[in-house]
Design a protein around this motif. Structure first.
Motif, short mmCIF file in Angstrom:
data_model
loop_
_atom_site.label_atom_id
_atom_site.label_comp_id
_atom_site.label_asym_id
_atom_site.label_seq_id
_atom_site.Cartn_x
_atom_site.Cartn_y
_atom_site.Cartn_z
N SER A 9 0.82 -1.22 0.00
CA SER A 9 0.00 0.00 0.00
C SER A 9 0.84 1.26 0.00
N PHE A 10 2.12 1.13 -0.41
CA PHE A 10 2.96 2.32 -0.46
C PHE A 10 4.05 2.14 -1.50
N SER A 11 4.67 3.25 -1.85
CA SER A 11 5.81 3.22 -2.76
C SER A 11 6.91 4.07 -2.16
N ILE A 12 8.14 3.76 -2.57
CA ILE A 12 9.29 4.52 -2.09
C ILE A 12 10.13 4.97 -3.28
N SER A 13 10.85 6.06 -3.07
CA SER A 13 11.79 6.54 -4.09
C SER A 13 12.81 7.44 -3.38
N PRO A 14 13.97 7.59 -3.90
CA PRO A 14 14.55 6.77 -4.97
C PRO A 14 14.98 5.43 -4.40
N ASN A 15 15.15 4.48 -5.26
CA ASN A 15 15.66 3.18 -4.85
C ASN A 15 16.59 2.68 -5.95
N PRO A 16 17.89 2.73 -5.76
CA PRO A 16 18.59 2.90 -4.48
C PRO A 16 18.63 4.36 -4.01
N VAL A 17 18.75 4.51 -2.70
CA VAL A 17 18.88 5.82 -2.06
C VAL A 17 20.36 6.21 -2.14
N PRO A 18 20.68 7.40 -2.64
CA PRO A 18 22.09 7.80 -2.69
C PRO A 18 22.64 8.08 -1.29
N PHE A 19 23.79 7.49 -0.99
CA PHE A 19 24.42 7.68 0.32
C PHE A 19 24.74 9.15 0.57
N SER A 20 25.03 9.90 -0.48
CA SER A 20 25.38 11.32 -0.34
C SER A 20 24.18 12.19 0.01
N SER A 21 22.97 11.71 -0.23
CA SER A 21 21.74 12.43 0.10
C SER A 21 20.70 11.42 0.57
N PRO A 22 20.88 10.90 1.80
CA PRO A 22 20.09 9.75 2.24
C PRO A 22 18.68 10.08 2.72
N VAL A 23 17.82 10.46 1.79
CA VAL A 23 16.43 10.75 2.11
C VAL A 23 15.55 9.82 1.27
N LEU A 24 14.70 9.07 1.93
CA LEU A 24 13.77 8.16 1.28
C LEU A 24 12.39 8.79 1.28
N VAL A 25 11.79 8.93 0.09
CA VAL A 25 10.44 9.50 -0.03
C VAL A 25 9.45 8.35 -0.01
N LEU A 26 8.48 8.46 0.90
CA LEU A 26 7.48 7.44 1.13
C LEU A 26 6.12 7.98 0.72
N ASN A 27 5.41 7.27 -0.16
CA ASN A 27 4.06 7.65 -0.58
C ASN A 27 3.12 6.52 -0.18
N THR A 28 2.22 6.82 0.76
CA THR A 28 1.27 5.80 1.21
C THR A 28 -0.04 5.93 0.45
#
Length: 87
Positions: A9-28
């Motif tokens: 019931s959700f998606s994430i981006s970016p995948n892979p997450v860049p180590f230099s900018s480690p923010v995971l966007v979560l869309n539920t």
């Protein structure tokens, strides 16, 4: 005994997450409070956050490069998982 419902019931981006900018966007796909947990592949909990339904950002700073599992739960007992990578 049945367990909690498991669904995607959700998606994430970016995948892979860049180590230099480690923010995971979560869309539920649901509204209301959700609980996001990041586990390493050994099952150790590295991060646990309360997020609102819709779009949220998880700061993964301090988590080393590697493969991880994101578990998302809501108050109704729905649980979803997604594997992601920090490169």
């Amino acid at each position: 005994i049945p367990g909690p419902e498991v669904e995607s019931s959700f998606s994430i981006s970016p995948n892979p997450v860049p180590f230099s900018s480690p923010v995971l966007v979560l869309n539920t796909g649901r509204t209301g409070p959700h609980y996001a947990q990041v586990l390493d592949l050994a099952g150790r909990s590295l991060l646990m956050r309360s997020v609102n339904g819709g779009r949220s950002e998880l700061d993964l700073g301090g988590i080393p490069m590697g493969s991880y599992l994101l578990i998302l739960r809501d108050d109704a007992g729905h649980m979803s998982t997604e594997r992601f990578q920090i490169d």
